[in-house]
Structures are given as structure tokens and as C-alpha cells.
Design an enzyme around this catalytic site. Structure first.
Site, mmCIF file in Angstrom:
data_model
loop_
_atom_site.group_PDB
_atom_site.id
_atom_site.type_symbol
_atom_site.label_atom_id
_atom_site.label_comp_id
_atom_site.label_asym_id
_atom_site.label_seq_id
_atom_site.Cartn_x
_atom_site.Cartn_y
_atom_site.Cartn_z
ATOM 1 N N SER A 58 0.803 -1.225 0.000
ATOM 2 C CA SER A 58 0.000 0.000 0.000
ATOM 3 C C SER A 58 0.836 1.275 0.000
ATOM 4 O O SER A 58 0.349 2.341 -0.375
ATOM 5 C CB SER A 58 -0.966 0.015 1.190
ATOM 6 N N LYS A 131 0.519 4.737 6.785
ATOM 7 C CA LYS A 131 0.077 5.589 5.675
ATOM 8 C C LYS A 131 0.771 6.942 5.793
ATOM 9 O O LYS A 131 1.422 7.255 6.780
ATOM 10 C CB LYS A 131 -1.443 5.804 5.706
#
Length: 246
Positions: A58, A131
Site C-alpha cells: 500500500s 500511511k
């Protein structure tokens, strides 16, 4: 002759216990050093830094699967979170699909537990995500403008860290516009079309926002493998000019 030898024997007899005592002192010192090292490692892990491994793509191409990273735990308690920071955070609720723990032999499991406790092994990420911070409290984040860019407070971002599929020109496949509430963050993956980030968790508790209290720390360096060693940039210049008057 006899008188001359007796002091030497007495001296030898006096030295022998000291040699035995010396070994005991040596072993004691080694034990003290070992325990002190464990305590120091535990304190460092608890208050300063922590190690994690990357389980997914990701954050590709910034982070690769199975990279090991070092996380600075002084963020956010002592060092404020900034836009562009790569942060590790606890699952706000429902972002991760529960997965069973792999079975390990008792000795291996105990060794992993001890090494993880003192910060010598990378923590698993069954309850953590990683993230990049895009929006701080009060920010309005939207996508996409006519050039396919993300905007923060109306300012378009030129994001060099974003990885897009071949032929894609938009930094997000889906349109959205949100305002980050107080005490929360809006986060997105660098592998923008393959990241289940804030955009895709708006139906979960917290509406896709990450509570500041869930942040474990800021990722500062890739520590393993050696050929991937590098400091992690927060691309401060990307977010220049987006600050609101607070």
C-alpha cells in the site's frame, strides 16, 4: 630452603581464591551488563523507537513488502504530526481484516516475544497500519482537480511519492471532499490506487479519520534490508502554502 619456599606457597594459596573470585566477578558483571542492556532496550522501545515490518504494497514505491522500518515514538506526544509524515497507527476499527496468528513452536514463540519486548525484533502489524498524513485537523482535502491532483485547502499538490498504474493521470480513482475534524488525521497510501486508506473506510468507526491518539509514531528510516536503507522524507515542500490561519 624451606623457609624461602613457604612464603611463595602462601602467596599462591592466597592468589588461588582471587582467581576463583575473579571468574565469579566476571560472570556477575556479564549478567549485570546483559540485564542492563535488556532494561535499556525495553525503555528505548517503550518511549523512543520501535521496529515494524511492512506486510503489504500500500505504500509502494516508498516502502516495499517485508521492509523493516524504525518508528519515532516521540510523535505525536512531543513532536507534532506534520503533513507528509509517514505514520504507524493502531486500527481505528474495521480497517484490517482479522487474520489468525501463525502457529509457532513454544520455544520460537517465547524467543520472538522476548526479542519483541526489548525491541530487537520487528513487531507484527496485525493491529497496525502505515500511511502518509495528507490532512491535519481543520484541513479540507479534495480530489481531483482538472489536472487529476489532490488539493488541501484549495492548494493543488504535486506529489512525487505517489505510485500510479500505467496510463493513470488522477491520484485517486474516486472523487471526494472532506474536512478533517479536531483531533484526527486524513491518511493515504503512496500506492494510491491500491491502498485501503481513509478514502475507503468512511463507512467505518471514525468515518475514515484516524484519531491522533491512535498514532504510534512517525516512520523515520528503512532499517532492513541493507540495500534499502534510507531516511524517509515527509516532502515538506509539497505542502507549502496549504496552512490555514489557526
Amino acid at each position: 630452603m624451606t623457609d624461602a619456599l613457604q612464603p611463595a606457597r602462601r602467596a599462591e594459596s592466597r592468589r588461588a581464591p582471587r582467581r576463583r573470585g575473579g571468574w565469579r566477578s566476571f560472570l556477575r558483571d556479564v549478567l549485570v551488563i546483559f540485564v542492563a542492556a535488556l532494561v535499556i532496550s525495553f525503555l528505548i522501545k517503550t518511549f523512543l523507537i520501535r521496529s515494524f515490518y511492512i506486510p503489504s504494497e500500500s505504500m509502494f514505491d516508498t516502502l516495499h513488502r517485508d521492509d523493516r522500518i524504525i518508528v519515532n515514538q516521540l510523535t505525536p506526544e512531543l513532536v507534532p504530526v506534520a503533513r507528509g509524515d509517514i505514520v504507524v497507527f493502531e486500527d481505528p476499527g474495521g480497517w484490517l481484516t482479522p487474520s489468525p496468528e501463525p502457529e509457532k513452536a513454544p520455544i520460537a514463540a517465547a524467543a520472538d516475544w522476548v526479542l519483541s519486548l526489548v525491541g530487537l525484533a520487528a513487531d507484527d502489524t496485525n493491529e497496525h497500519l502505515i500511511k502518509r498524513v495528507i490532512g491535519l485537523p481543520g484541513d479540507t482535502v479534495a480530489c481531483c482537480n482538472e489536472f487529476g491532483q489532490l488539493t488541501v485547502n484549495g492548494v493543488p499538490l504535486d506529489e512525487p511519492y505517489v505510485n500510479l498504474p500505467a496510463g493513470a493521470t488522477r491520484v485517486s480513482a474516486d472523487d471526494f471532499k472532506i474536512t478533517v475534524p479536531e483531533g484526527a488525521l486524513w491518511v493515504m497510501g503512496d500506492n494510491r490506487w491500491a491502498s485501503a486508506d481513509s478514502r475507503y473506510n468512511r463507512d467505518k468507526p471514525g468515518n475514515g479519520f484516524v484519531p491522533m491518539g491512535n498514532v504510534v509514531g512517525r516512520a523515520v528510516v528503512i532499517s532492513w534490508p541493507i540495500d534499502r536503507w534510507t531516511w524517509l522524507d515527509n516532502y515538506e515542500t509539497v505542502f507549502r502554502g496549504v496552512d490555514l490561519e489557526r
